[in-house]
Design an enzyme around this catalytic site. Structure first.
Site, short mmCIF file in Angstrom:
data_model
loop_
_atom_site.label_atom_id
_atom_site.label_comp_id
_atom_site.label_asym_id
_atom_site.label_seq_id
_atom_site.Cartn_x
_atom_site.Cartn_y
_atom_site.Cartn_z
N HIS A 149 0.82 -1.22 0.00
CA HIS A 149 0.00 0.00 0.00
C HIS A 149 0.85 1.28 0.00
O HIS A 149 0.62 2.20 -0.78
CB HIS A 149 -0.90 0.01 1.24
CG HIS A 149 -1.93 -1.07 1.22
ND1 HIS A 149 -1.77 -2.26 1.88
CD2 HIS A 149 -3.12 -1.13 0.61
CE1 HIS A 149 -2.83 -3.02 1.67
NE2 HIS A 149 -3.67 -2.36 0.91
N ARG A 230 10.10 0.06 9.57
CA ARG A 230 10.45 -0.36 10.92
C ARG A 230 11.95 -0.26 11.11
O ARG A 230 12.73 -0.62 10.21
CB ARG A 230 10.03 -1.82 11.17
CG ARG A 230 8.54 -2.00 11.44
CD ARG A 230 8.11 -1.40 12.78
NE ARG A 230 6.69 -1.57 13.05
CZ ARG A 230 5.74 -0.71 12.72
NH1 ARG A 230 6.04 0.41 12.08
NH2 ARG A 230 4.47 -0.94 13.03
N GLU A 259 13.60 2.19 19.57
CA GLU A 259 12.94 3.48 19.85
C GLU A 259 12.35 3.54 21.24
O GLU A 259 12.22 4.62 21.82
CB GLU A 259 11.94 3.87 18.76
CG GLU A 259 10.86 2.90 18.44
CD GLU A 259 10.18 3.20 17.08
OE1 GLU A 259 10.76 3.90 16.23
OE2 GLU A 259 9.07 2.73 16.89
N HIS A 297 8.86 8.34 14.95
CA HIS A 297 7.78 7.42 14.55
C HIS A 297 6.47 8.20 14.36
O HIS A 297 5.44 7.93 15.00
CB HIS A 297 7.58 6.29 15.56
CG HIS A 297 6.97 5.07 14.93
ND1 HIS A 297 7.40 3.79 15.15
CD2 HIS A 297 5.97 4.95 14.03
CE1 HIS A 297 6.68 2.94 14.45
NE2 HIS A 297 5.79 3.64 13.75
N PHE A 300 2.65 8.21 10.64
CA PHE A 300 1.20 7.93 10.61
C PHE A 300 0.38 9.13 11.09
O PHE A 300 -0.84 9.16 10.95
CB PHE A 300 0.90 6.76 11.58
CG PHE A 300 1.06 7.18 13.02
CD1 PHE A 300 2.29 7.25 13.61
CD2 PHE A 300 -0.06 7.57 13.76
CE1 PHE A 300 2.45 7.69 14.92
CE2 PHE A 300 0.08 8.01 15.07
CZ PHE A 300 1.35 8.07 15.65
P1 NAD Z 1 1.77 -3.84 2.89
O1 NAD Z 1 1.52 -5.14 3.61
O2 NAD Z 1 0.68 -3.26 2.06
O3 NAD Z 1 3.04 -4.02 1.93
C1 NAD Z 1 4.19 -4.68 2.32
C2 NAD Z 1 4.86 -5.22 1.06
O4 NAD Z 1 6.07 -5.86 1.46
C3 NAD Z 1 4.02 -6.29 0.33
O5 NAD Z 1 3.93 -5.96 -1.05
C4 NAD Z 1 4.79 -7.58 0.55
O6 NAD Z 1 4.69 -8.48 -0.56
C5 NAD Z 1 6.20 -7.06 0.70
N1 NAD Z 1 7.09 -7.98 1.40
C6 NAD Z 1 6.80 -8.82 2.41
N2 NAD Z 1 7.91 -9.50 2.78
C7 NAD Z 1 8.92 -9.05 1.99
C8 NAD Z 1 10.30 -9.35 1.90
N3 NAD Z 1 10.86 -10.28 2.67
N4 NAD Z 1 11.04 -8.68 0.98
C9 NAD Z 1 10.46 -7.76 0.17
N5 NAD Z 1 9.15 -7.45 0.20
C10 NAD Z 1 8.40 -8.08 1.10
O7 NAD Z 1 2.27 -2.85 4.00
P2 NAD Z 1 2.22 -1.24 3.96
O8 NAD Z 1 0.86 -0.80 4.40
O9 NAD Z 1 2.75 -0.76 2.67
O10 NAD Z 1 3.21 -0.90 5.16
C11 NAD Z 1 4.58 -1.25 5.12
C12 NAD Z 1 5.16 -1.14 6.52
O11 NAD Z 1 5.20 0.23 6.90
C13 NAD Z 1 4.30 -1.80 7.62
O12 NAD Z 1 4.60 -3.17 7.75
C14 NAD Z 1 4.66 -1.04 8.86
O13 NAD Z 1 5.69 -1.72 9.55
C15 NAD Z 1 5.19 0.29 8.32
N6 NAD Z 1 4.39 1.43 8.77
C16 NAD Z 1 5.01 2.45 9.43
C17 NAD Z 1 4.28 3.56 9.85
C18 NAD Z 1 4.92 4.72 10.57
O14 NAD Z 1 4.22 5.49 11.23
N7 NAD Z 1 6.22 4.91 10.45
C19 NAD Z 1 2.91 3.60 9.60
C20 NAD Z 1 2.30 2.55 8.92
C21 NAD Z 1 3.05 1.46 8.49
#
Ligand code: NAD
Length: 332
Positions: A149, A230, A259, A297, A300
């Site tokens: 996403h 992360r 963190e 962090h 979001f």
């Molecule tokens: P998502 O699940 O939509 O997308 C993750 C993508 O990573 C998927 O396309 C998946 O196929 C791919 N993936 C999984 N394992 C993998 C690997 N070993 N190597 C390469 N690709 C791999 O997730 P998203 O909504 O895009 O969010 C991504 C991450 O962002 C979340 O998991 C979360 O940890 C982080 N996040 C951080 C914040 C923040 O405030 N900093 C907020 C929301 C999410």
């Protein structure tokens, strides 16, 4: 009537939560979970990524029936323990892909124009541009790791900057290449060709420290790294090493592996694990380094995203109370 404890609820949203879950006994705190203070008869727990939900928490809350995490990521919750106790952990599958992608873009733009240094010297009374030469994004190759996403939203935002975008995903979706402006490559090619690399994969055992000394060595000299996913994805020691030897020109990160110690510095005094202590020290160097931007962090954290997170989390809780479990990540 269920006994529900919420932690880390922003003060502005306290009344919103209260008005949307009526007829239950509610405890609402704006602080991370504190085992000394949490009601021990809690049945439903609303939590955020700034708490650590480990075995000790499960042991301390014997009546716990459900956890609602006000986030997409759930790596801070011991899922094995939850599964063993048949406690569903319900997350917010999507709420802010545009919000987090915008923060990644913010970090990238700020690094590209030395925004932090520029603002700092002007506030200190120095009004000139010496030492503040930035770089154009146009023509650069950007490597996106994870085309989920958030990654795809960032790819769409980047399209306006006339960059060449490449991406790697462990589970690539070729359909996305047709509708968004990027090409899939393997991970080694992404490392060798990218001027800027942005991380958008979840933290799993398979992705833990995927950015390490070996991967940094494969990157272009003068690479920039952005991390809004992360902290555990990148070994802080490798990042410091790359910055010190000039391999990495700059880092923009919204996340740190340790963190929790930066949120609660007094906890450092009890830190016994040598590796954890070393990572904390390395991340402290990252915070202080002149070529980094570290945000707390915060990716979001927009008004619109907070409302979406709260709404889905409250819906998860209401669904559970009515007997219908939704968005349970222990079932994935
Ligand atoms: P998502 O699940 O939509 O997308 C993750 C993508 O990573 C998927 O396309 C998946 O196929 C791919 N993936 C999984 N394992 C993998 C690997 N070993 N190597 C390469 N690709 C791999 O997730 P998203 O909504 O895009 O969010 C991504 C991450 O962002 C979340 O998991 C979360 O940890 C982080 N996040 C951080 C914040 C923040 O405030 N900093 C907020 C929301 C999410």
């Amino acid at each position: 009537m269920s006994k529900i404890s919420f932690t880390s609820i922003m003060p502005d949203l306290k009344d919103y939560v209260r008005n949307n879950i009526k007829g239950h006994s509610l405890e609402i705190s704006n602080k991370p979970l504190d085992l000394e203070k949490i009601k021990k008869d809690t049945e439903i727990l609303g939590v955020f990524v700034d708490s650590k939900i480990d075995k000790a928490v499960f042991d301390a809350l014997p009546k716990l029936k459900m956890i609602a995490t006000f986030s997409t990521g759930f790596d801070y919750i011991d899922l094995k323990e939850a599964k063993k106790r048949k406690i569903p952990v319900c997350n917010v599958p999507t709420y802010g892909e545009n919000t987090v992608a915008q923060h990644a873009m913010t970090l990238l733009l700020a690094l590209s124009r030395k925004l932090f240094q520029s603002v700092k010297i002007v506030k200190e009374g120095v009004y000139n541009y010496h030492g503040l030469c930035g770089f154009d994004l146009k023509g650069k190759t950007i490597g996106i790791i994870g085309t989920g996403h958030i990654g795809i939203h960032l790819i769409d935002m980047l399209a306006g900057f006339e960059v060449n975008t490449i991406a790697y995903d462990a589970f690539p979706n070729p359909e996305l290449e047709k509708t968004h402006k990027f090409k899939y490559v393997n991970l080694n090619k992404l490392y060798s060709d990218s001027d800027i690399i942005s991380l958008h994969v979840p933290l799993f055992p398979t992705t833990y420290h995927m950015i390490n000394k070996n991967s940094v060595k494969k990157m272009k000299d003068g690479v920039y790294i952005i991390n809004t996913a992360r902290g555990g994805l990148a070994d802080p020691e490798a990042l410091v090493w790359g910055l010190e030897n000039g391999k990495i020109a700059g880092i923009g990160t919204d996340v740190l592996e340790e963190e929790t110690y930066f949120q609660n510095p007094q906890k450092i005094l009890n830190l016994k694990d040598e590796k954890e202590l070393r990572r904390t020290l390395m991340e402290n160097i990252l915070i202080d380094h002149p070529n980094t931007i570290v945000t707390p962090h915060n990716a979001f954290n927009s008004v619109e995203a907070l409302k979406r997170i709260t709404d889905t989390s409250l819906e998860n809780i209401k669904a559970f109370i009515s007997g219908k479990v939704q968005n349970d990540v222990t079932k994935k």
